[in-house]
Design an enzyme around this catalytic site. Structure first.
Site, PDB file in Angstrom:
ATOM      1  N   TYR A  24       0.818  -1.198   0.000  1.00 45.88           N
ATOM      2  CA  TYR A  24       0.000   0.000   0.000  1.00 45.88           C
ATOM      3  C   TYR A  24       0.862   1.262   0.000  1.00 45.88           C
ATOM      4  CZ  TYR A  24      -4.048  -2.895   1.003  1.00 45.88           C
ATOM      5  OH  TYR A  24      -5.044  -3.820   0.933  1.00 45.88           O
ATOM      6  N   LYS A  25       1.966   1.271   0.734  1.00 48.55           N
ATOM      7  CA  LYS A  25       2.796   2.463   0.812  1.00 48.55           C
ATOM      8  C   LYS A  25       3.566   2.711  -0.477  1.00 48.55           C
ATOM      9  CE  LYS A  25       3.412   2.508   5.838  1.00 48.55           C
ATOM     10  NZ  LYS A  25       4.376   2.392   6.944  1.00 48.55           N
ATOM     11  N   SER A  26       3.771   1.657  -1.275  1.00 47.18           N
ATOM     12  CA  SER A  26       4.534   1.830  -2.499  1.00 47.18           C
ATOM     13  C   SER A  26       3.718   2.548  -3.575  1.00 47.18           C
ATOM     14  CB  SER A  26       4.987   0.464  -3.028  1.00 47.18           C
ATOM     15  OG  SER A  26       3.862  -0.339  -3.332  1.00 47.18           O
TER      16      SER A  26
END
EC number: 3.6.4.12
Length: 655
Positions: A24-26
């Site tokens: 998700y953070k990527s």
């Protein structure tokens, strides 16, 4: 055995959570609001007696939506960027003294929103004098090609590596050019944006004297694309609905329907080959569509000093005897066996975990769907969807497999390794058909579900059942059927999107108040609390009648049945006083009100009687609209929404 199994599941859940956070953070999202500040956009709507009618001008409403969206993103997506660009203004300013793009004013630079940015936008929304100074329109407006070129430069300089970049264009001008060359220039600038991977979302505004017509200009400029993942099974709701006319503000409010909620993005959890047979592979992606949302703690904050600071974390290992700092290369993992500790190096641990092979979804057989009971699901199911990334033609093969499984009512038995170092799992490959809503829009695409199957150690025995289980009678079943008919939700369908998690909502509301220096709220809003007053009006008498009949019929049997379980029978409170064997009072059935008359001819008492009898859902849409319209209420929407509005009106009147 149970402890080992729990540890194994705990390790798998930790690894999965780490993968979720990484994936998700990527992927980050950059949203730029481009709001038209023309004289017609600054005009307030005509006066109306409707309480829900718009009171703000389209520009002010768009700024309020941007303010609310910024509040949402700063909590739900703390790494996403957001900016606000005003065009058609008298002033020209793109920060740092840049005046290249005439009549464009960058109100908020494209960046991760801070508390100061939210406060500044809030002050602008609430302060009319400040808004009038800033929102001064230019007589000639701004060129749409210039606006798109300006957005291109902002995305290129501020968010060059973002996978999702979206331009929200809010305007009421359906033909913003004067000559054909201007349209050609705008189309060229729009193509440049699409080449960069940006998406243009149009929010058109219709005026009372002119309806917005997309076909004049914007159909050649704006077309829908996937905002984040081109292979995503279901697109984000803000881009699936395309406004055919002036529904811009309504679409923005739909986008903001779950303010402060933790939005779970539909992004790929993994990308793996699906092996149908030796030498036959296709490419698929996995999506975790259903996931429990919890309080997300992204960092620690130190509040002991004069200024609040984010804590920078570091971890070090120390020896117990010498207090010496132990380097990471000196660490070993040990497992107890026979009283001894057997150590392994990191490379040896990696070899042990990868002994089952590379990550893959391998079909090893087929079984009827009836072979898998509903209780066999032991973990979260993963939705898989085809992808053309690694193998061309994967979509056709995947579609043929899905259709064949649906037609034959079969499922696949697969060997599933989600990622490296993950334990292999046996899963059921269940097909699912396409589901659409009442408007024909896709709610769930056709695809396949990976459902983890339990091992022998996961299955537990049922508790011992009594020799004579308690069974109901036909009379009690008929009474309960009446109760259930009176407790039907609007439309007969439970929609979880209308009932947000009150705990999460309260948590994010407190966070927002602390970050923006607002008053701390004292009472949370919980939409999951049942409407006891409505329930009592609809079926209170039926429930009391059912309780009396149940006690008369099963008092002795229930005691005997519960005695087998080692529990005493609970005493049920009755509606009648316990001062004697008083016969049950017969409730006289009140006459039903005919609904063939017009809605404005129904009094509040007659409509309340219909509601109490459960006949309100059988009332026609025309009657409901006429009833609401005669009382100055909003009379637009589907039948389920009209019924709910009538019930809310009656509840406000104490009926």
């Amino acid at each position: 055995m149970a402890d080992a199994q729990d540890r194994k599941l705990g390790e798998e859940e930790e690894e999965e959570e780490e993968l979720d956070e990484t994936s998700y953070k990527s992927i980050k999202d950059a949203v730029l609001f481009a709001i038209d500040v023309s004289p017609t956009m600054l005009e307030s709507p005509p006066a109306s007696d409707d309480r829900k009618a718009d009171r703000d001008s389209p520009t002010a409403a768009a700024l309020k939506c941007a303010y609310q969206l910024m509040q949402q993103r700063i909590i739900s997506n703390p790494t996403d960027m957001m900016g606000i660009l005003l065009f058609g203004t008298e002033r020209t300013d793109l920060k740092d003294g840049d005046s290249t793009f005439q009549n464009c004013y960058l109100l908020s630079d494209l960046d991760v929103p801070s508390a100061q940015d939210v406060k500044r936008l809030r002050d602008l929304v609430e302060d009319e004098e400040e808004a009038q100074k800033l929102l001064k329109p230019n007589e000639d407006g701004a060129s749409i090609a210039t606006v798109l070129f300006c957005a291109n430069q902002i995305f290129t300089t501020k968010a060059p590596n973002f996978s999702s970049r979206r331009l929200f264009l809010v305007t009421d001008n359906d033909y913003p050019v004067k000559v054909k060359q201007g349209k050609d220039a705008a189309v060229t600038r729009a193509r440049d944006l699409y080449d960069l991977g940006c998406t243009i979302d149009l929010f058109p505004i219709s005026r009372h004297d002119h309806s917005f017509d997309r076909t004049r200009f914007y159909d050649d400029l704006v077309y829908p694309t996937s905002p984040s993942d081109p292979d995503a099974p279901v697109a984000i709701s803000s881009t699936t609905k395309v406004a055919k006319s002036g529904e811009g503000i309504s679409l923005l409010r739909q986008l903001l329907s779950s303010i402060n909620s933790k939005a779970a993005a539909r992004r790929a959890l993994f990308s793996l080959p699906l092996e149908l047979g030796p030498g036959l592979k296709i490419s698929v992606k996995g999506y975790l569509l259903l996931k429990r949302q919890e309080h997300a703690k992204s960092c620690y904050v130190w509040v002991g000093g004069e200024k609040t600071q984010i804590v920078q974390q570091s971890t070090s290992h120390m020896a117990d005897d010498t207090a010496r700092v132990v380097e990471k290369t000196e660490l070993r993992k040990a497992y107890k066996f026979g009283g001894d500790a057997i150590t392994f190096t990191p490379d040896e641990i990696t070899q042990i975990r990868q002994c089952f092979g590379d990550p893959v979804i391998r079909i090893i057989g087929f079984k009827p769907i009836s072979c898998v009971p509903i209780w066999a699901n032991t973990n979260k199911a993963t939705f898989i969807y085809p992808s053309e990334a690694d193998f061309i033609g994967s979509t056709r093969v995947f579609s043929a497999l899905q259709q064949k499984l649906v037609k034959s009512k079969m499922m696949g038995l697969v060997w599933f390794i989600a990622r490296r170092n993950a334990a292999p799992t046996l899963c059921a490959l269940l097909p699912s058909e396409e589901r659409t809503d009442e408007d024909g829009e896709q709610m769930m695409p056709p695809g396949l579900w990976l459902v983890p199957l339990p091992y022998a150690d996961d299955i537990r025995q049922f508790p011992e059942q009594p020799e004579s289980p308690l069974r109901t009678t036909d009379a009690l079943t008929d009474k309960m059927r009446i109760i259930m008919e009176q407790l039907q939700l609007p439309g007969g369908v439970y929609d979880p999107s209308k009932y947000p998690n009150p705990d999460l909502q309260w948590f994010y509301r407190i966070l927002q108040a602390m970050a923006l220096d607002e008053d701390i709220p004292t009472q949370p809003v919980d939409r999951t609390v049942p409407r006891y007053k409505q329930i009592d009006k609809r079926c209170g008498e039926y429930i009391e009648d059912y309780g009396r009949t149940f006690e008369e019929t099963f008092t002795e049997l229930s005691r005997n049945s519960l005695a087998v379980r080692g529990k005493s029978a609970a005493k049920r409170r009755t509606a009648e006083p316990e001062d004697g064997d008083k016969p049950a009072k017969k409730v006289k059935a009140e006459p039903k009100v005919k609904t063939e008359i017009s809605g404005d001819g129904l009094t509040d008492q007659q409509m309340a009687l219909l509601n109490d009898q459960g006949q309100i859902t059988k009332t026609t849409v025309a009657v409901l609209k006429a009833y609401l319209g005669a009382r100055g209420q909003n009379a637009t929407g589907k039948k389920a929404e009209l019924v709910e509005m009538v019930q809310q009106y009656l509840e406000s009147k104490g009926l």
